[in-house]
Design a protein around this motif. Sequence first.
Motif, PDB file in Angstrom:
ATOM      1  N   GLY A 135      -7.505  -3.321  14.565  1.00  0.00           N
ATOM      2  CA  GLY A 135      -6.791  -3.755  13.372  1.00  0.00           C
ATOM      3  C   GLY A 135      -5.837  -4.872  13.741  1.00  0.00           C
ATOM      4  O   GLY A 135      -5.767  -5.282  14.896  1.00  0.00           O
ATOM      5  N   ASP A 190       1.065   3.302   9.666  1.00  0.00           N
ATOM      6  CA  ASP A 190      -0.099   4.201   9.620  1.00  0.00           C
ATOM      7  C   ASP A 190      -1.402   3.516  10.050  1.00  0.00           C
ATOM      8  O   ASP A 190      -2.446   4.153  10.064  1.00  0.00           O
ATOM      9  N   ARG A 191      -1.329   2.228  10.372  1.00  0.00           N
ATOM     10  CA  ARG A 191      -2.539   1.477  10.741  1.00  0.00           C
ATOM     11  C   ARG A 191      -2.776   1.520  12.245  1.00  0.00           C
ATOM     12  O   ARG A 191      -1.868   1.313  13.043  1.00  0.00           O
ATOM     13  N   ARG A 251      -0.401   1.825  17.250  1.00  0.00           N
ATOM     14  CA  ARG A 251      -0.348   1.845  15.783  1.00  0.00           C
ATOM     15  C   ARG A 251       0.830   1.020  15.296  1.00  0.00           C
ATOM     16  O   ARG A 251       1.823   0.857  15.988  1.00  0.00           O
TER      17      ARG A 251
END
Length: 147
Positions: free
Chosen positions: A79, A111-112, A108
């Motif tokens: 991500g 929350d990603r 992280r």
Amino acid sequence: MAKPDPVLLDPARYPFACEIATRFGDLDTNLHINNVALASICEDARVRFHKASGYHAALGEGRGSATAMVASFSIEYLGQGYHPDPLTAHVAAERIGNSSYSLVQLIRQGDRIVAFARSIMVMVREDRPAPLPDEFRASVQPWMLRP
């Protein structure tokens, strides 16, 4: 490295977590946290984990020529991370071998999930792989990846 097993993406499985601030200098031209900066953040988290867990003392580092060194490091970018929000690095010992051990890290932002990394550390004495001390094997149990 293939995308990690989904069970490795659960932060509850990791016994150690630390928050690492992002810096403006960590950004790439797309204003994401740069891949090289994420590798450096993983390194910072690994060092913090070793300090918190007492690994260096358990490995006998500082006594003679014993040390643990990174033999392999792989990272999956899962991500995007952004400045100025901090990152949380979750770290656990995954496997203990004869002269090596592996650490896994989950990075992280909120929350990603941003990244997953695995490091293979090798015990070295006199420039050669050496058996991990029994003291290390005993002390590592609370720091293992949780079921």
